[in-house]
Design an enzyme around this catalytic site. Structure first.
Site, short mmCIF file in Angstrom:
data_model
loop_
_atom_site.label_atom_id
_atom_site.label_comp_id
_atom_site.label_asym_id
_atom_site.label_seq_id
_atom_site.Cartn_x
_atom_site.Cartn_y
_atom_site.Cartn_z
N TRP A 161 0.64 -0.83 0.15
CA TRP A 161 0.00 -0.37 0.38
C TRP A 161 0.81 1.19 0.29
CZ3 TRP A 161 1.48 2.83 3.82
CH2 TRP A 161 1.68 1.79 5.44
N ASN A 162 1.93 0.92 0.14
CA ASN A 162 2.54 2.40 0.79
C ASN A 162 3.09 2.70 -0.50
OD1 ASN A 162 4.27 0.28 0.26
ND2 ASN A 162 5.97 1.35 0.83
N LYS A 185 -2.77 -8.90 -6.91
CA LYS A 185 -3.96 -8.27 -6.00
C LYS A 185 -2.78 -7.20 -5.61
CE LYS A 185 -5.04 -9.38 -0.92
NZ LYS A 185 -4.99 -8.05 -0.77
N PRO A 186 -3.24 -5.92 -5.05
CA PRO A 186 -3.10 -5.04 -4.76
C PRO A 186 -3.41 -5.09 -3.11
CG PRO A 186 -4.88 -4.83 -6.53
CD PRO A 186 -4.38 -5.75 -6.37
N ASP A 187 -2.73 -4.45 -2.48
CA ASP A 187 -3.66 -3.41 -1.83
C ASP A 187 -5.31 -3.61 -1.51
OD1 ASP A 187 -2.94 -3.78 1.79
OD2 ASP A 187 -4.49 -1.88 1.43
N SER A 237 5.52 -6.43 4.27
CA SER A 237 6.65 -7.31 6.02
C SER A 237 7.16 -8.35 6.01
CB SER A 237 5.85 -7.45 6.30
OG SER A 237 4.71 -8.38 6.89
N GLU A 258 10.62 -9.07 -0.79
CA GLU A 258 11.26 -7.29 -0.75
C GLU A 258 10.66 -7.15 0.92
OE1 GLU A 258 11.49 -2.92 -0.86
OE2 GLU A 258 12.14 -4.06 -3.45
N LEU A 259 11.04 -6.85 1.63
CA LEU A 259 10.42 -7.05 2.43
C LEU A 259 11.24 -6.04 3.73
CD1 LEU A 259 11.09 -10.80 3.46
CD2 LEU A 259 9.27 -10.01 2.15
N CYS A 292 10.41 1.32 2.53
CA CYS A 292 11.20 0.05 3.11
C CYS A 292 12.36 0.69 2.67
CB CYS A 292 10.04 -1.30 2.25
SG CYS A 292 10.82 -0.75 0.45
N GLU A 390 10.91 -2.30 12.32
CA GLU A 390 10.47 -1.11 11.78
C GLU A 390 9.32 -0.15 12.43
OE1 GLU A 390 10.50 -1.53 6.75
OE2 GLU A 390 9.28 -2.76 7.99
#
Length: 521
Positions: A161-162, A185-187, A237, A258-259, A292, A390
């Site tokens: 979402w960011n 699947k987007p947020d 996440s 990518e977390l 991130c 984080e």
């Protein structure tokens, strides 16, 4: 800054209706997306269920078979067209991004730049990166070996979402150019920007079923999304990445993740104070820290600490918060109430346990329901939640260090390894120090943008910050399966009938030495 009226922060109903038509949904269910700036309803969109996801995969597989047969130079054409149209219609997509995320326009503009430039990079280079390549054969001259690149099939892609526009479109573009279909699947909160670019690409010639968007609760559509994918790409996440890895591992399906990150910035004693303070402002507070690769730990050399920190804090206190659809605000809103809760909890706990507040430290409901001031803290210790976890918000902790060995140890003292930043007038020294930092990207005299926007180089994380890379050759090749095709000519890979195996073995052993001496091998 004054808060605009709710009516000034709405999207045209016709636009929402057009975008909603691209959600793969036959259930009739809907969900309402709130506007972070105001808390008022922004859009009502359809939601997908498990059957919708399975049906989407069926249609995607059929579309992918035809798409794969097209030459790569044909597959990139809609994306080359998209770059021009995207530039011409940038104000429209900037409005969409701001409305669904609450970010400042200057930070929405970074998303626009990323999609335009990353798409152009792959559209120009995909034919070369995906073309058959001659490889050294088993026998010189007698063996001809070619490496082919075949698409994975249908990619299941989950974007966050960011940075919804950037981390959706810029990952999907290379997957499609590589010959795959995508179920995306987007947020839910930030699905409109993905629907916008899908609508644009369909109008520019992308086959309709090749990229399909599903919207809904992960508990409902997550399993069928993962169970039917030939490859999974996820940005989000660390906890979510682990769950996805556990889900797809039994099927031996590849994935990239990518977390999270707890990224350090190192300010050496020779750094330019003014330039570094400006850079730290961007590095820490872009998109209200919901990035991130943003900086959450700031290490300043003791020789420059007393000059740098006051100047940095002065600039932080001068930042303008606002909800306008212009470039006036330095920082916008958080996107989710849950993120506001995390930021508030981390700061409050740290202050109760002895941290010192230098700037910010409180929510700003007078501007909007999810605004939080850019915050700077010192005396943050390792037992505080703010130190180890984080935060993903506009909060940075400042620490003093005395030498390089100490700061390398401190910078690497984290479970994460996504991004880092080093500031110095001596770039050669900065590069030597960068090589000691355990992070996937390290920026010198920049917070995050120099490495991230170097599209020819890989971008991703070490340790618990992920697996795999976006950008560079790997950013498109990960969506393919390498296939080796070797043809044998003139001689067989076995002794001829007239030669015994013992003489054959001796001859081959001699040939190895000869090939080494002649540098044939």
């Amino acid at each position: 800054m004054a808060t605009p009226t709710a009516s000034a922060l709405t999207l045209a109903p016709a636009l929402i209706e057009r975008l909603s038509s691209h959600v793969t949904s036959a259930s009739g269910g809907t969900t309402t997306i709130p506007a972070p700036f105001t808390g008022e309803p922004l859009a009502t969109v359809p939601v997908s269920n498990a059957d919708d996801v399975r049906a989407a995969y069926e249609r995607a597989r059929e579309a992918q078979r035809a798409w794969e047969r097209l030459p790569v130079r044909e597959r990139v054409k809609p994306f080359l067209r998209m770059v021009d149209v995207l530039v011409d219609r940038r104000e429209e997509i900037l409005d969409v991004i701001q409305m669904e995320t609450g970010k400042a326009r200057r930070h929405a503009y970074e998303e626009f730049l990323d999609v335009a430039l990353c798409t152009l990079y792959y559209a120009r280079r995909a034919p070369r990166l995906l073309k058959p390549r001659r490889r050294q054969g088993a026998f010189p001259v007698a063996t001809r070996t070619v490496e082919l690149r075949k698409p994975k099939g249908v990619v299941g892609l989950i974007s966050p979402w960011n940075y919804p526009f950037s981390l959706g479109a810029s990952d999907i573009a290379p997957a499609l150019m590589a010959g795959n279909a995508v179920i995306h699947k987007p947020d839910t909160q930030t699905c409109l920007s993905s629907l916008w670019v899908l609508d644009l690409l369909i109008s520019l010639g992308l086959p309709r079923d090749l990229w399909q968007i599903v919207v809904g609760d992960p508990a409902e559509i997550g399993d069928p999304l993962l169970e039917n994918a030939d490859y999974v790409a996820f940005t989000g996440s660390t906890r979510g990445g682990r769950a996805i890895a556990e889900k797809v591992a039994p099927r031996l399906v590849g994935y990239s993740l990518e977390l999270g990150g707890k990224n350090p910035m190192i300010v050496l004693e020779d750094a330019d104070v003014e330039r570094t303070a400006r850079g730290a402002l961007r590095a820490c507070f872009t998109n209200a820290g919901q990035l991130c690769i943003s900086i959450e730990r700031l290490y300043v050399h003791e020789k420059i600490y007393d000059r740098f920190v006051p100047r940095f804090v002065e600039q932080v206190k001068a930042m303008k918060l606002g909800a306008g659809l212009d470039y006036e605000a330095d920082m916008g809103s958080l996107t989710y109430p849950r993120q506001l809760e995390v930021v508030s909890r981390h700061v409050e706990q740290a202050l109760k346990e002895g941290a010192t507040l230098l700037a910010g430290g409180k929510a700003r409901p007078d501007i909007g329901p999810l605004f939080y001031e850019p915050t700077v803290l010192t005396n943050v210790t390792g037992d505080m939640e703010l130190c180890a976890n984080e935060t993903f918000g506009p909060v940075v902790s400042v620490y003093k260090f005395s030498d390089e060995d100490e700061v390398v140890r401190l910078a690497n003292d984290t479970a994460y390894g996504l991004n880092a930043s080093i500031w110095t007038r001596n770039v050669a020294r900065g590069r030597r120090l960068a090589a000691r930092i355990n992070a996937g990207t390290v920026n010198i005299n920049e917070g995050y943008g120099a490495a991230f926007a170097s599209y020819d180089a890989p971008m991703g994380g070490m340790k618990q910050s992920g697996l795999g890379r976006r950008h560079g050759a790997e950013g498109i090749l990960k969506y393919t399966e390498p296939q080796t095709v070797a043809s044998q000519h003139l001689v067989e890979l076995a002794p001829p009938p007239f030669l015994g195996y013992d003489r054959y073995a001796t001859g081959m052993a001699t040939a190895i030495k000869l090939m080494k001496r002649l540098r044939i091998r």
